[in-house]
Design an enzyme around this catalytic site. Structure first.
Site, PDB file in Angstrom:
ATOM      1  N   HIS A   1       0.856  -1.190   0.000  1.00 30.33           N
ATOM      2  CA  HIS A   1       0.000   0.000   0.000  1.00 30.33           C
ATOM      3  C   HIS A   1       0.893   1.242   0.000  1.00 30.33           C
ATOM      4  O   HIS A   1       1.961   1.250   0.634  1.00 30.33           O
ATOM      5  CB  HIS A   1      -0.919   0.000   1.226  1.00 30.33           C
ATOM      6  CG  HIS A   1      -1.954   1.077   1.154  1.00 30.33           C
ATOM      7  ND1 HIS A   1      -1.680   2.364   1.516  1.00 30.33           N
ATOM      8  CD2 HIS A   1      -3.230   1.063   0.715  1.00 30.33           C
ATOM      9  CE1 HIS A   1      -2.756   3.105   1.310  1.00 30.33           C
ATOM     10  NE2 HIS A   1      -3.714   2.334   0.816  1.00 30.33           N
TER      11      HIS A   1
ATOM     12  N   GLU B   1      -3.883   1.937  -7.530  1.00 32.85           N
ATOM     13  CA  GLU B   1      -4.253   3.094  -6.707  1.00 32.85           C
ATOM     14  C   GLU B   1      -3.332   4.265  -7.028  1.00 32.85           C
ATOM     15  O   GLU B   1      -2.204   4.328  -6.513  1.00 32.85           O
ATOM     16  CB  GLU B   1      -4.079   2.764  -5.223  1.00 32.85           C
ATOM     17  CG  GLU B   1      -4.954   1.646  -4.726  1.00 32.85           C
ATOM     18  CD  GLU B   1      -5.175   1.773  -3.224  1.00 32.85           C
ATOM     19  OE1 GLU B   1      -6.327   1.980  -2.834  1.00 32.85           O
ATOM     20  OE2 GLU B   1      -4.209   1.697  -2.455  1.00 32.85           O
TER      21      GLU B   1
HETATM   22  P1  PGA Z   1      -9.477   6.237   0.372  1.00 27.39           P
HETATM   23  O1  PGA Z   1      -8.234   5.224   0.565  1.00 27.39           O
HETATM   24  O2  PGA Z   1     -10.610   5.401  -0.164  1.00 27.39           O
HETATM   25  O3  PGA Z   1      -9.741   6.796   1.700  1.00 27.39           O
HETATM   26  O4  PGA Z   1      -9.024   7.262  -0.646  1.00 27.39           O
HETATM   27  C1  PGA Z   1      -7.997   4.226  -0.367  1.00 27.39           C
HETATM   28  C2  PGA Z   1      -6.786   3.421   0.014  1.00 27.39           C
HETATM   29  O5  PGA Z   1      -5.834   3.984   0.582  1.00 27.39           O
HETATM   30  O6  PGA Z   1      -6.741   2.199  -0.208  1.00 27.39           O
END
Ligand code: PGA
Length: 255
Positions: A97, A167
């Site tokens: 992450h 992401e």
């Molecule tokens: P968020 O976080 O939905 O609060 O933008 C997503 C993530 O970090 O996986």
């Protein structure tokens, strides 16, 4: 029908066990009613066992937000191993992450952890994404290298067991997600890089999730226009009413 995968990354929330159990209870109540969606919740370590379920629960799975690079038990203060996670019923593990990468987790570490998780019989949710975008498209090379290096230690036989979460770091914790059309384009790019590594067949089959400012309002379009296989949800995953709405809305979409 292709099943959708929704992973709730609770991060360091909520503060109390009582709150955590309340959120988990609401999600466990809705999960068995879903028809084409699998839901994973990844609570903080201290809340995991009480938020999970005893035995197998329909469409509901327990996830972990991280895992140690150490496999064998021993003198590793603060660490939690993949076999320990497996033993308490965890099925999915989020790896790489951006918030962990920002604290120093390298592509090489992500790759070793992914291998450890696969060897333990768990599903890795490997997070990738560019920190920022530029006009010339140089970020695509950065993304490609990140994906290749994060999967460098993985044997071909495991290709079908990997989930990738795309992401874009700039869309995490932001007011808005990435544009749906751009999500579609990026997910094709991520699939292409995956198929360069593991072959076209694996590239077609790999599940790509999108993460970054997903909520119950934007989730259906992200799935249908962004054409991703699921979502990695941060803030909205600890907002029980919103997350329940999100699951219902996503479940209604045919893919
Ligand atoms: P968020 O976080 O939905 O609060 O933008 C997503 C993530 O970090 O996986």
């Amino acid at each position: 029908m292709n099943k959708k995968l929704i992973v709730g990354n609770w991060k360091m929330n909520p503060t109390t066990l009582d709150e955590a159990q309340k959120i988990a209870r609401k999600i466990k109540r809705i999960a068995p009613t879903l028809t084409s969606t699998e839901v994973v919740i990844a609570p903080p370590y201290p809340f995991m066992t009480s938020c999970g379920g005893r035995g197998i629960m329909k469409h509901f799975h327990l996830g972990s937000q991280s895992v140690s690079i150490q496999i064998d038990s021993g003198p590793f203060t603060g660490e939690v191993s993949a076999p320990m996670l497996k033993d308490i019923g965890v099925e999915y593990v989020i790896i790489g992450h951006s918030e962990q990468r920002a604290r120093g987790e390298s592509d090489a570490t992500v790759s070793v952890k992914t291998k450890i998780v696969l060897d333990a019989g768990l599903v890795p949710v490997v997070c990738v994404g560019e920190i920022s975008r530029d006009e010339t498209g140089a970020y695509l090379d950065v993304l490609k290298e990140q994906i290749k290096n994060s999967l460098a230690d993985i044997a071909q036989k495991f290709a079908a067991d990997i989930v990738l979460a795309y992401e874009p770091v700039w869309a995490i914790g932001a007011p808005e997600p990435m544009k749906n059309e751009d999500i579609h384009e990026s997910s094709i790019f991520v699939k292409k890089v995956f198929s360069d590594i593991f072959g076209p067949d694996a590239g077609i089959k790999v599940k790509i999730l999108y993460g970054g400012s997903v909520n119950y309002r934007n989730a259906p379009d992200i799935i249908s226009i962004g054409k991703v296989d699921g979502l990695l949800v941060g803030r909205e995953s600890v907002n029980a009413p919103g997350f329940v709405e999100l699951l219902k809305a996503v479940d209604n979409i045919d893919r």
